[in-house]
Design an enzyme around this catalytic site. Structure first.
Site, PDB file in Angstrom:
ATOM      1  N   GLN A 102      -4.041  -6.625  -6.682  1.00 20.01           N
ATOM      2  CA  GLN A 102      -4.616  -7.323  -5.543  1.00 20.01           C
ATOM      3  C   GLN A 102      -5.931  -6.655  -5.161  1.00 20.01           C
ATOM      4  O   GLN A 102      -5.975  -5.440  -4.949  1.00 20.01           O
ATOM      5  CB  GLN A 102      -3.652  -7.293  -4.360  1.00 20.01           C
ATOM      6  CG  GLN A 102      -4.134  -8.072  -3.143  1.00 20.01           C
ATOM      7  CD  GLN A 102      -3.227  -7.894  -1.946  1.00 20.01           C
ATOM      8  OE1 GLN A 102      -3.223  -6.837  -1.317  1.00 20.01           O
ATOM      9  NE2 GLN A 102      -2.452  -8.924  -1.625  1.00 20.01           N
ATOM     10  N   HIS A 157      -3.427 -11.355   6.246  1.00 24.01           N
ATOM     11  CA  HIS A 157      -3.095 -10.204   7.104  1.00 24.01           C
ATOM     12  C   HIS A 157      -4.248  -9.664   7.933  1.00 24.01           C
ATOM     13  O   HIS A 157      -4.283  -8.480   8.280  1.00 24.01           O
ATOM     14  CB  HIS A 157      -2.466  -9.086   6.265  1.00 24.01           C
ATOM     15  CG  HIS A 157      -1.225  -9.531   5.562  1.00 24.01           C
ATOM     16  ND1 HIS A 157      -0.745  -8.913   4.436  1.00 24.01           N
ATOM     17  CD2 HIS A 157      -0.379 -10.574   5.809  1.00 24.01           C
ATOM     18  CE1 HIS A 157       0.358  -9.546   4.025  1.00 24.01           C
ATOM     19  NE2 HIS A 157       0.597 -10.548   4.847  1.00 24.01           N
ATOM     20  N   ARG A 191      -3.840 -14.628  -1.902  1.00 20.16           N
ATOM     21  CA  ARG A 191      -2.841 -14.403  -0.853  1.00 20.16           C
ATOM     22  C   ARG A 191      -3.411 -14.837   0.491  1.00 20.16           C
ATOM     23  O   ARG A 191      -4.550 -14.508   0.831  1.00 20.16           O
ATOM     24  CB  ARG A 191      -2.419 -12.930  -0.776  1.00 20.16           C
ATOM     25  CG  ARG A 191      -1.298 -12.716   0.254  1.00 20.16           C
ATOM     26  CD  ARG A 191      -0.662 -11.355   0.180  1.00 20.16           C
ATOM     27  NE  ARG A 191       0.797 -11.477   0.102  1.00 20.16           N
ATOM     28  CZ  ARG A 191       1.644 -10.477   0.300  1.00 20.16           C
ATOM     29  NH1 ARG A 191       1.207  -9.265   0.563  1.00 20.16           N
ATOM     30  NH2 ARG A 191       2.941 -10.673   0.189  1.00 20.16           N
ATOM     31  N   GLY A 234       9.145  -7.261  -1.368  1.00 21.87           N
ATOM     32  CA  GLY A 234       8.422  -6.096  -0.902  1.00 21.87           C
ATOM     33  C   GLY A 234       9.370  -4.952  -0.624  1.00 21.87           C
ATOM     34  O   GLY A 234       9.763  -4.204  -1.522  1.00 21.87           O
ATOM     35  N   TYR A 241      -7.365  -9.122   7.222  1.00 20.12           N
ATOM     36  CA  TYR A 241      -8.441  -8.375   6.586  1.00 20.12           C
ATOM     37  C   TYR A 241      -9.662  -9.282   6.443  1.00 20.12           C
ATOM     38  O   TYR A 241      -9.685 -10.391   6.991  1.00 20.12           O
ATOM     39  CB  TYR A 241      -7.949  -7.786   5.265  1.00 20.12           C
ATOM     40  CG  TYR A 241      -6.810  -6.809   5.479  1.00 20.12           C
ATOM     41  CD1 TYR A 241      -6.983  -5.678   6.272  1.00 20.12           C
ATOM     42  CD2 TYR A 241      -5.555  -7.035   4.933  1.00 20.12           C
ATOM     43  CE1 TYR A 241      -5.935  -4.791   6.512  1.00 20.12           C
ATOM     44  CE2 TYR A 241      -4.498  -6.155   5.167  1.00 20.12           C
ATOM     45  CZ  TYR A 241      -4.696  -5.037   5.954  1.00 20.12           C
ATOM     46  OH  TYR A 241      -3.659  -4.175   6.200  1.00 20.12           O
ATOM     47  N   CYS A 259       0.822  -1.204   0.000  1.00 17.55           N
ATOM     48  CA  CYS A 259       0.000   0.000   0.000  1.00 17.55           C
ATOM     49  C   CYS A 259       0.861   1.261   0.000  1.00 17.55           C
ATOM     50  O   CYS A 259       1.853   1.343   0.730  1.00 17.55           O
ATOM     51  CB  CYS A 259      -0.926   0.004   1.207  1.00 17.55           C
ATOM     52  SG  CYS A 259      -2.247  -1.220   1.108  1.00 17.55           S
ATOM     53  N   HIS A 294      -7.089 -10.916  -1.889  1.00 16.99           N
ATOM     54  CA  HIS A 294      -6.363 -10.711  -0.630  1.00 16.99           C
ATOM     55  C   HIS A 294      -7.106 -11.426   0.506  1.00 16.99           C
ATOM     56  O   HIS A 294      -8.099 -10.931   1.035  1.00 16.99           O
ATOM     57  CB  HIS A 294      -6.260  -9.218  -0.337  1.00 16.99           C
ATOM     58  CG  HIS A 294      -5.220  -8.873   0.683  1.00 16.99           C
ATOM     59  ND1 HIS A 294      -4.522  -9.806   1.399  1.00 16.99           N
ATOM     60  CD2 HIS A 294      -4.752  -7.657   1.118  1.00 16.99           C
ATOM     61  CE1 HIS A 294      -3.679  -9.218   2.223  1.00 16.99           C
ATOM     62  NE2 HIS A 294      -3.797  -7.898   2.069  1.00 16.99           N
ATOM     63  N   LEU A 319      11.206 -11.060   4.026  1.00 17.50           N
ATOM     64  CA  LEU A 319      12.638 -10.899   4.282  1.00 17.50           C
ATOM     65  C   LEU A 319      13.483 -11.678   3.270  1.00 17.50           C
ATOM     66  O   LEU A 319      14.449 -12.346   3.631  1.00 17.50           O
ATOM     67  CB  LEU A 319      12.977 -11.301   5.716  1.00 17.50           C
ATOM     68  CG  LEU A 319      12.498 -10.305   6.796  1.00 17.50           C
ATOM     69  CD1 LEU A 319      12.851 -10.809   8.187  1.00 17.50           C
ATOM     70  CD2 LEU A 319      13.093  -8.927   6.569  1.00 17.50           C
TER      71      LEU A 319
END
Length: 379
Positions: free
Chosen positions: A113, A193, A243, A343, A195, A34, A190, A321
């Protein structure tokens, strides 16, 4: 500098990857992140602007194989922040077309997404604190499977009726149609996370007693209904991604298996998603609760993706990571994932793919405007 065009591709990161009829030129992909930079109010709410054009096109010039545009809301109340992108009207479609056209011109596959933030909606822009936006600042009533706030300072969300659930399913399908009209070739749903879709999946946030709560079959019902609705309007020859947070890091830290969504359930759902027409699982973790204990480290989420791939045969992309060229190459070469989604590293280095090509001796075509900097040219 990039290697000459005639140098053959000899490594995993730069092998093309085909899903349905779509071939993605390499395995270095950009994760949705975002930007919290769209217009907030008026007829241009949720519309991309010059910042988004520069942000995405620079990564395409940098050689990224697939770019997933940030979480884009299927409705105004589905936005994470007041400045998120949306795809609920045609003005938003028109503004996205120059971005998708540029990405295709550079050989990058444009993806997007689609999401609904559920109880984590109506927040401030990240650099302004990220907390909930009050009504006097044009905040709105959030929605969720159960009336459980995300954190102490967050308002209680409204529990969705079955009619409202079906309305949101339709909003996902309508947004997918608009994504196609805007020029996208990949759509990602999505479900991660914490949501809305993830809130339905986890027993920690889903306390419903109807057909959308309780058992694994009921908690996954909404996710599969969204997938079916999107797949019905998304072209058969184009891929659909999903995702997921493979764990919300609650069960892994407690003996109570009722606490959260688990890696075992992710594998079960992945097999169902494959049956329902999902072509690739984008495997992340966390985000359901604000204070989960997450043992982070380089590539800490990759094993979750690998397990899905090995146990279900569903293609996966790994994220989390992944910051070094050799690390990314190893993940793909060893079959731990079919691609890597970068990312923050792509925020730091928009030309990561070109750097990787130099380091690995791969062929990555330069834009014609940059041919003067090709390695066979004089310094």
């Amino acid at each position: 500098m990039d290697t000459p065009v005639e140098t053959p591709v000899t490594n995993a990161l730069f092998q093309p990857y085909t899903l349905r009829s779509l071939t993605i030129p390499n395995r270095i992909w950009m994760a949705p992140m975002c930007q919290y930079s769209a217009e907030v109010f008026g007829p241009n709410a949720g519309v991309v602007n010059d910042w988004h054009f520069s942000h995405y096109t620079s990564r395409a010039t940098g050689g990224t194989g697939l770019i997933l545009v940030e979480a884009t809301a299927v409705s105004p109340e589905g936005r994470i922040s007041i400045a998120d992108l949306g795809l609920w009207n045609d003005t938003q479609v028109e503004a996205l077309r120059p971005i998708t056209a540029f990405l295709k011109e550079r050989g990058t596959v444009p993806g997007i997404q689609l999401g609904h933030a559920g109880r984590k909606a109506s927040t401030e822009q990240q650099w302004l604190g990220s907390g909930p936006v009050p009504p006097e600042r044009h905040g709105w009533q959030t929605l969720a499977p159960s009336p459980l706030p995300f954190d102490e300072e967050y308002p209680e969300p409204e529990e969705l009726t079955t009619d409202r659930i079906q309305e949101i399913v339709g909003q996902f399908a309508a947004a997918a149609r608009r994504a196609l009209s805007a020029g996208f070739e990949v759509v990602e749903i999505h479900g991660a996370h914490g949501y809305l879709i993830g809130e339905f999946l986890s027993p920690h946030t889903n306390h419903r007693t109807d057909e959308y709560g309780g058992s694994f079959e009921n908690r996954t019902r909404f996710a599969l209904e969204v997938v079916d609705a999107v797949r019905a309007v998304w072209p058969e020859d184009l891929p659909l991604f999903f995702r997921i947070s493979a764990t919300d890091w609650l069960t892994e830290n407690t003996e109570d298996e009722r606490e959260g969504w688990t890696a075992d359930e992710t594998v079960r759902l992945a097999a169902l998603l494959r049956e329902h027409g999902v072509d690739l699982l984008d495997v992340s973790t966390g985000g359901l609760v604000p204070h989960a204990r997450i043992p982070t480290g380089p590539g800490y989420q990759v094993p979750f993706a690998t397990r899905v791939r090995e146990e279900t045969g569903l293609p996966v992309a790994a994220v989390g990571l992944i910051t070094e060229v050799r690390q990314a190459e190893k993940i793909v070469a060893n079959g731990e994932a079919d691609a890597v989604l970068l990312g923050r590293e792509l925020l730091r280095d928009p030309y990561f793919a070109r750097r990787a090509a130099r380091e690995l001796g791969a062929d990555l075509q330069m834009p014609p405007q940059y041919h003067g900097a090709a390695p066979h040219r004089a310094a």
